[in-house]
Enzyme design. Structure first.
Site, PDB file in Angstrom:
ATOM      1  N   HIS A  53      23.775  12.823  37.279  1.00 26.31           N
ATOM      2  CA  HIS A  53      23.283  12.224  36.037  1.00 26.31           C
ATOM      3  C   HIS A  53      21.945  12.897  35.736  1.00 26.31           C
ATOM      4  O   HIS A  53      21.225  13.294  36.669  1.00 26.31           O
ATOM      5  CB  HIS A  53      22.950  10.734  36.191  1.00 26.31           C
ATOM      6  CG  HIS A  53      24.066   9.829  36.595  1.00 26.31           C
ATOM      7  ND1 HIS A  53      24.471   9.683  37.892  1.00 26.31           N
ATOM      8  CD2 HIS A  53      24.835   8.977  35.858  1.00 26.31           C
ATOM      9  CE1 HIS A  53      25.451   8.790  37.937  1.00 26.31           C
ATOM     10  NE2 HIS A  53      25.696   8.355  36.728  1.00 26.31           N
ATOM     11  N   ASP A  85      19.215  11.584  37.909  1.00 23.61           N
ATOM     12  CA  ASP A  85      19.260  11.857  39.363  1.00 23.61           C
ATOM     13  C   ASP A  85      18.370  13.040  39.712  1.00 23.61           C
ATOM     14  O   ASP A  85      17.854  13.128  40.817  1.00 23.61           O
ATOM     15  CB  ASP A  85      20.683  12.247  39.823  1.00 23.61           C
ATOM     16  CG  ASP A  85      21.694  11.166  39.577  1.00 23.61           C
ATOM     17  OD1 ASP A  85      21.306   9.987  39.575  1.00 23.61           O
ATOM     18  OD2 ASP A  85      22.886  11.504  39.408  1.00 23.61           O
TER      19      ASP A  85
HETATM   20  C1  XUL Z   1      29.568   3.461  38.889  1.00 24.63           C
HETATM   21  C2  XUL Z   1      30.085   4.835  38.860  1.00 24.63           C
HETATM   22  C3  XUL Z   1      29.195   5.888  38.256  1.00 24.63           C
HETATM   23  C4  XUL Z   1      29.913   6.962  37.528  1.00 24.63           C
HETATM   24  C5  XUL Z   1      29.003   7.962  36.864  1.00 24.63           C
HETATM   25  O1  XUL Z   1      30.448   2.538  39.414  1.00 24.63           O
HETATM   26  O2  XUL Z   1      31.165   5.098  39.348  1.00 24.63           O
HETATM   27  O3  XUL Z   1      28.429   6.410  39.287  1.00 24.63           O
HETATM   28  O4  XUL Z   1      30.767   7.669  38.362  1.00 24.63           O
HETATM   29  O5  XUL Z   1      28.112   7.373  35.995  1.00 24.63           O
END
Ligand code: XUL
Ligand code: CO
Length: 453
Positions: free
Chosen positions: A104, A107
């Site tokens: 993300h 992150d």
């Molecule tokens: C949350 C989840 C996230 C997504 C990406 O449950 O799975 O980490 O994969 O935003």
């Protein structure tokens, strides 16, 4: 000169085989082992996620971080910390020998005081990531924007009652989509973290659905505008953190896409623990997405059968995973998707080396599931029995029904004369289950003997 954040592992994790007692060696995962005509690495396209493995200190709702993660020390300057985190992450990816990673925006780079400052931080860190990627050869499976941590997103991003929050989220996704494109990502993921509701008393379901569809339409349009060729993926989840999330499961996502003329624009990124939270098996979600033509990628992990939240544990059941991998192989295998370890350590796994144990175990489990699934495909017996079960539909009666060549009246007439008089036939479930176990056990004996084909 980069720091050695993982001194217990010097060099690449080797393949030791099933007989190896070295905990820091793979027992089954061999990237270049050929399975059904292509290397294991290309079948599985494994990725490590940056959030659980590098950006989470081991905190939970009852307690603070427990992990030994020097790059998360709050006393560090945020950008110096982000650089150290990227170094640690790429040292890990390289030593583990995975081809991909996922992240993300938040992150890898700290949120600034303004949107402009956050974007500058992100682009500074993207330069660093690019250099690490070139140095190590590790590629980006997918990128995504964090639209759920900051308080502005407490009531959702696209489905927020405030259009300014929608616009802010749109700006964040635009930036991350462009970053993903620049880094050569295979796909881009939209997990609707808080796209749902806490109470129906303050929620307008009609409006929120329209907003979400508009958001996804804008993202698809921008993808084309910038020439990003990767796949847009929606990640279904039924709840948590919201009480109810709109992208409940694969079938719900498909219905939503069809209602809003977004079919063909999005596929799904399926997560094992999200499937079980929705009351499905992971096998079900994969088979359903394949059947609907929207299967894209996998967030591989497991839940806990005794509790009802997203525990995101590392997968360790070959029995369960081989069924899901079998569906993927039947559908022709992964194309630009992959298996991303959206999995986290337990809070007591405080050593940095625990990250290796977790991923090595997960990768061996996946590798064995792949071998078992490939055996099921090669033996062909399960498929043959499935086809045989529907054989009647290839005959005159079945064909005329499907071709809309008949009427209820005509069918009723043939039943009334006794011409049509079906008798029950076995679904052969136990026989099929035995075939699955046989395939899994055959893999056992091949690897037991140190076979490295
Ligand atoms: C949350 C989840 C996230 C997504 C990406 O449950 O799975 O980490 O994969 O935003
Ligand atoms: Co996920």
């Amino acid at each position: 000169m980069s720091q050695d954040f993982f001194p217990d592992v010097q060099g690449r994790i080797p393949f030791g085989g099933i007989g190896s007692d070295d905990p820091l060696a793979f027992k089954v995962y061999q990237p270049d082992r050929f399975v059904l005509g292509k290397p294991m690495e290309d079948h599985l396209r494994i990725a490590v996620c940056c959030w659980h493995s590098f950006n989470w200190p081991g905190s939970d709702v009852f307690g603070m971080g427990t992990f030994d993660r020097p790059w998360l020390d709050p006393r560090l300057d945020p950008l110096i910390a982000a650089r150290a985190k990227a170094e640690a992450a790429f040292e890990f990816f390289d030593k583990l020998g995975v081809p991909f990673f996922c992240f993300h925006d938040r992150d890898v780079a700290p949120e600034g005081r303004t949107f402009a400052e956050s974007t500058t931080n992100l682009l500074t860190m993207v330069d660093e990531l690019e250099a690490h990627m070139q140095r190590t050869g590790v590629r980006l499976l997918w990128g995504t924007a964090n639209l759920f941590s900051h308080p502005r997103y407490a009531a959702g991003a696209a489905t927020n009652p405030d259009p300014e929050v929608f616009a802010y989220a749109a700006a964040q996704v635009k930036t991350m989509l462009e970053v993903t494109h620049r880094l050569g990502g295979s796909s881009y993921v939209m997990w609707g973290g808080r796209e749902g509701y806490e109470t129906l008393l303050n929620t307008d379901l009609v409006r929120e659905e329209r907003q979400l569809a508009r958001f996804l339409g804008l993202v698809a349009e921008h993808k084309r505008r910038i020439g990003f060729k990767g796949t847009l993926l929606i990640e279904p989840k039924p709840q948590e953190p919201t009480k109810h999330q709109y992208d409940y499961d694969a079938a719900t996502v498909y219905g939503f896409l069809a209602r809003h003329d977004l079919e063909g624009e999005y596929r799904v990124n399926l997560e094992a623990n999200h499937a079980t939270l929705a009351g499905h098996s992971f096998h079900h979600e994969v088979a359903q997405a394949v059947a609907l033509g929207i299967f894209g990628s996998v967030d591989v992990n497991r839940g806990d059968y005794q509790n009802g939240w997203d525990t995101d544990q590392f997968p360790n059941s070959v029995d369960e995973l081989s069924l899901a991998v079998y569906e993927i192989l039947r559908a022709g295998g992964l194309t630009d998707g992959g298996f991303n370890f959206d999995a986290k350590l337990r809070r007591q796994s405080v050593d940095r080396t625990d990250l290796f144990h977790a991923h090595i175990g997960g990768m061996d489990t996946l590798a064995r599931a792949l071998l078992a699934a490939a055996t099921m495909v090669e033996q062909g017996e399960i498929e043959r029995l499935r086809e045989q079960r529907y054989a009647g539909w290839a005959g005159d009666l079945g064909k005329s029904i499907l071709a809309k060549d008949t009427l209820l009246e005509l069918l009723a007439g043939r039943v009334a004369t006794g011409e049509i008089d079906p008798s029950p036939r076995s679904g052969r479930q136990e026989l099929l289950e035995n075939l699955v176990n046989r395939a899994i056990w055959e893999v056992d004996s091949a690897t037991d003997h140190g076979d490295t084909d």
